[in-house]
Design a protein around this motif. Structure first.
Motif, short mmCIF file in Angstrom:
data_model
loop_
_atom_site.label_atom_id
_atom_site.label_comp_id
_atom_site.label_asym_id
_atom_site.label_seq_id
_atom_site.Cartn_x
_atom_site.Cartn_y
_atom_site.Cartn_z
N VAL A 120 22.24 191.29 67.77
CA VAL A 120 23.29 189.60 68.88
C VAL A 120 23.48 189.44 69.68
CG1 VAL A 120 25.04 190.07 67.49
CG2 VAL A 120 24.40 187.78 67.16
N VAL A 177 21.37 186.60 72.39
CA VAL A 177 22.30 185.84 73.39
C VAL A 177 21.65 186.04 75.38
CG1 VAL A 177 24.90 184.72 74.17
CG2 VAL A 177 24.00 184.76 71.43
N VAL A 236 19.16 180.81 70.15
CA VAL A 236 20.38 180.62 69.88
C VAL A 236 20.59 181.64 68.46
CG1 VAL A 236 19.50 177.78 70.17
CG2 VAL A 236 18.72 179.22 68.35
N SER A 237 19.75 182.36 67.36
CA SER A 237 20.32 183.14 66.35
C SER A 237 19.27 184.96 66.77
CB SER A 237 20.42 182.49 65.43
OG SER A 237 18.78 182.18 64.72
N ALA A 238 20.27 185.36 66.33
CA ALA A 238 19.73 186.65 66.17
C ALA A 238 18.70 186.47 65.33
CB ALA A 238 20.99 187.60 65.25
N SER A 239 18.18 185.46 63.41
CA SER A 239 16.95 185.29 62.80
C SER A 239 16.15 184.89 64.82
CB SER A 239 17.48 184.67 61.97
OG SER A 239 17.95 183.13 62.50
N HIS A 240 16.23 184.22 64.85
CA HIS A 240 14.44 183.75 65.78
C HIS A 240 14.83 184.42 66.62
CE1 HIS A 240 14.04 180.59 69.17
NE2 HIS A 240 13.00 180.63 68.09
#
Length: 336
Positions: A287, A291, A296-300
């Motif tokens: 994560v 960043v 914006v997110s770990a999944s994206h």
């Protein structure tokens, strides 16, 4: 007065900076006609140690020998830590204590290539400038944001000597020789080594963008520089357009012509390239890598990463860890 060097080899060290430095010292002695420089090679155990190219070197001394030498006539003037790939795997409390002892006794301490990581871990770079290879800069600056790291060829800050690796070690050693014996000797060494000059410490490590990417359009190069300088907080295409004085449509058209893809796609690729280096060079949580590279997110981040590299960030890190273990086992076999 003979000046004494110790080259401390870390497993998987890079041969090029190591041999370049020693050859410069050897040629200096030959040109002078006497032994102005003396060197020895050390490793943790004193046993044969394998370079990243698979070539093994037989050291002269062990770490224990070098710690004892600090108390006598064999104390070195300068110790250079030579490392290469997978430097983050090397951890040795005795080695770090030795570096601090050297520093306390006023000895010169240096690093070639990724050896700067080891000096940082030993606490020797606080309040100092240093150099490191451009490929390792992302992981280094994320791990030690308080250290003043530069993408220079080499940096000398008081008794700390750091070079970026590769042929930059030759430039640093020639600079040291020039300080002692002047430009005439340095020129003679350059002629013997078939190199035309000593580069300044501040010269660039990487090829210019135009040569590296095969792009000549000044606006495209300006946009790429903006993108590379803003990876953690990506700029919008509107912000980029305002900065370079073009419209969004003009930028889209230029990128299609020069880069063969959209500016958004290119921006994503260089952010993911930085992420891949951080995964390889650091133990940062996934994560945090996301960043640091503007996601914006770990999944994206994972979705985009898999699309480009056909594996998830977790799989990438696991594969690299397995590859390092295999290389280490092979190196142990060579040493035995």
């Amino acid at each position: 007065m003979v000046r004494s060097f110790v080259f401390y080899l870390v497993p998987q060290f890079s041969l090029l900076p190591f041999t370049s430095a020693i050859e410069a010292l050897r040629i200096a002695n030959r040109m002078l006609g006497y032994e102005a420089y003396r060197w020895r090679i050390a490793s943790d155990s004193g046993l044969k140690i394998c370079s990243s190219s698979g070539i093994a070197i037989e050291p002269d001394t062990s770490l224990a020998d070098e710690r004892r030498a600090l108390m006598g006539e064999k104390r070195p003037d300068l110790v250079l830590v030579c490392s290469g790939i997978d430097v983050e795997d090397y951890y040795n409390k005795s080695f770090e204590a030795w570096l601090r002892e050297l520093n306390n006794r006023g000895c010169g301490i240096g690093a070639m290539c990724t050896g700067t990581h080891l000096l940082a871990r030993a606490g020797l770079l606080k309040g100092r400038r240093c150099a490191i290879h451009w490929e390792n800069m992302p992981g280094f600056t994320e791990t030690w944001p308080e250290i003043d790291a530069h993408a220079d060829l080499f940096v000398i800050d008081r008794n700390i000597y750091t070079s970026a690796g590769g042929t930059a070690s030759l430039d640093m050693i020639l600079h040291l020789i020039g300080r002692e014996f002047g430009e005439g000797l340095v020129n003679a060494i350059c002629e013997q080594a078939l190199t035309d000059r000593v580069r300044l410490s501040s010269e660039r490590q990487r090829l210019p963008l135009s040569a590296r990417l095969g792009v000549q359009n000044g606006k495209v190069l300006q946009i790429i520089e903006l993108m590379e300088a803003n990876l953690a907080e990506p700029l919008s295409l509107i912000e980029i357009a305002d900065a370079v004085g073009l419209s969004r449509r003009q930028i889209e058209r230029l990128y299609r012509q020069e880069m063969g893809r959209s500016p958004a796609r290119y921006y994503l690729e260089i952010r993911l390239d930085r992420a891949r280096r951080l995964l390889a060079q650091s133990t940062m949580p996934i994560v945090d890598v996301a960043v640091a590279c503007g996601f914006v997110s770990a999944s994206h981040f994972s979705k985009c990463y898999r699309e480009i590299y056909q594996c998830s960030p977790q799989q990438e890190r696991a594969q690299r860890r397995q590859a390092r273990m295999s290389v280490r086992e092979s190196a142990i076999g060579v040493a035995v």
